[in-house]
Design an enzyme around this catalytic site. Structure first.
Site, PDB file in Angstrom:
ATOM      1  N   GLU A 122       0.814  -1.220   0.000  1.00 52.64           N
ATOM      2  CA  GLU A 122       0.000   0.000   0.000  1.00 52.64           C
ATOM      3  C   GLU A 122       0.849   1.273   0.000  1.00 52.64           C
ATOM      4  OE1 GLU A 122      -2.834  -0.420  -0.736  1.00 52.64           O
ATOM      5  OE2 GLU A 122      -3.889  -1.969   0.399  1.00 52.64           O
ATOM      6  N   HIS A 143      -2.573   2.483   8.392  1.00 50.60           N
ATOM      7  CA  HIS A 143      -3.615   1.722   7.676  1.00 50.60           C
ATOM      8  C   HIS A 143      -3.794   0.385   8.366  1.00 50.60           C
ATOM      9  CE1 HIS A 143      -5.942  -0.402   4.743  1.00 50.60           C
ATOM     10  NE2 HIS A 143      -4.945  -1.227   4.447  1.00 50.60           N
ATOM     11  N   HIS A 159     -12.403  -3.190   2.566  1.00 50.10           N
ATOM     12  CA  HIS A 159     -10.963  -3.233   2.809  1.00 50.10           C
ATOM     13  C   HIS A 159     -10.617  -2.903   4.265  1.00 50.10           C
ATOM     14  CE1 HIS A 159      -6.743  -2.058   1.060  1.00 50.10           C
ATOM     15  NE2 HIS A 159      -6.648  -2.561   2.280  1.00 50.10           N
ATOM     16  N   HIS A 183      -7.038  -2.958   9.428  1.00 44.10           N
ATOM     17  CA  HIS A 183      -8.313  -3.607   9.143  1.00 44.10           C
ATOM     18  C   HIS A 183      -9.047  -3.930  10.450  1.00 44.10           C
ATOM     19  CE1 HIS A 183      -5.967  -5.417   5.460  1.00 44.10           C
ATOM     20  NE2 HIS A 183      -6.211  -4.113   5.305  1.00 44.10           N
ATOM     21  N   TYR A 228     -19.764  13.341  19.219  1.00 52.75           N
ATOM     22  CA  TYR A 228     -18.930  14.515  18.924  1.00 52.75           C
ATOM     23  C   TYR A 228     -17.483  14.156  18.626  1.00 52.75           C
ATOM     24  CZ  TYR A 228     -17.092  14.347  23.728  1.00 52.75           C
ATOM     25  OH  TYR A 228     -16.478  13.962  24.890  1.00 52.75           O
ATOM     26  N   TYR A 283      -6.901  19.222  21.082  1.00 51.54           N
ATOM     27  CA  TYR A 283      -7.332  17.996  21.740  1.00 51.54           C
ATOM     28  C   TYR A 283      -6.465  16.832  21.261  1.00 51.54           C
ATOM     29  CZ  TYR A 283     -10.680  14.633  23.722  1.00 51.54           C
ATOM     30  OH  TYR A 283     -11.283  13.641  24.466  1.00 51.54           O
TER      31      TYR A 283
END
Length: 227
Positions: free
Chosen positions: A82, A101, A164, A103, A122, A217
């Protein structure tokens, strides 16, 4: 010869160690399994990315692959399959310093349904807007997937990839990993809420206000927290 802790080699080693630690964190946090998942960090004139096919528990800093933004590398291991969307995200979004990335179960479940995540909490403001978009499907490792991911990330720090998984980004690797956890938590909460009843969607203007508040934050270094 005295070791220089600020040398380019030392900086590359620290960055590679951080990628290894993040890959192991993905497993420990339940966000990934086996050899799935990949991590990159901006470094120098290019970036560092986890290699393909190496389980996180045996990964070492020497296994992390340095790449150029031209998509080239000179390493004994091949980069993650990827690498294209890692490269393209880092190249086109200068404010992003790291890409994660994975899964994870709940993010991937919604991705399997091709569903965006609405503002049911939120905390969705952590991704930068009132939705977590789901990019349409394209085969893994392709330029087509990279293009679709970039579109889904427009104005956002995270997205789902249809059939994916998910992508989370941040100015630092720590914040990208934190966002990945928050996205999976939100998807888990949304899945449960759909079983309980009809989730209430917060209005866009409320999320816009929260996005502004969220600029300070999330995880911060000790020096940041004291300033």
């Amino acid at each position: 010869m005295q070791h220089n802790p600020r040398s380019p080699a030392a900086d590359a080693l620290r960055a590679s160690e951080a990628v290894v630690a993040a890959m192991r964190d993905l497993i420990g946090l339940g966000l990934s399994q086996g050899t799935s998942g990949n991590v990159s960090v901006r470094h120098g004139d290019g970036f560092l990315v986890s290699p393909t096919g190496i389980p996180a528990d045996i990964l070492t800093p020497d296994d992390i692959v340095p790449m150029t933004f031209a998509g080239t590398w000179d390493h004994r291991l091949a980069p993650s399959s990827e690498w294209r969307f890692h490269r393209d995200i880092l190249a086109r979004r200068p404010e992003i310093g790291a890409v994660v990335h994975a899964h994870p179960t709940y993010c991937t479940a919604f991705a399997l349904c091709g569903r965006d995540i609405p503002a049911v909490h939120y905390m969705i403001a952590a991704v930068g807007g009132p939705t977590i978009r789901c990019a349409p499907y394209a085969p893994y490792g392709t330029d087509a997937l990279s293009d679709l991911a970039l579109a889904a990330l427009e104005g956002r720090a995270g997205c789902l990839l249809a059939n994916h998984g998910m992508i989370a980004t941040g100015p630092t690797l720590e914040k990208a990993l934190w966002l990945a956890v928050e996205m999976e938590t939100l998807c888990r909460q949304y899945a449960i809420a759909l079983q309980v009843g009809t989730p209430v969607i917060l209005p866009d203007d409320e999320i816009a206000r929260t996005v502004e508040r969220f600029k300070t934050y999330g995880p911060r270094a000790r020096t940041d927290a004291q300033s």
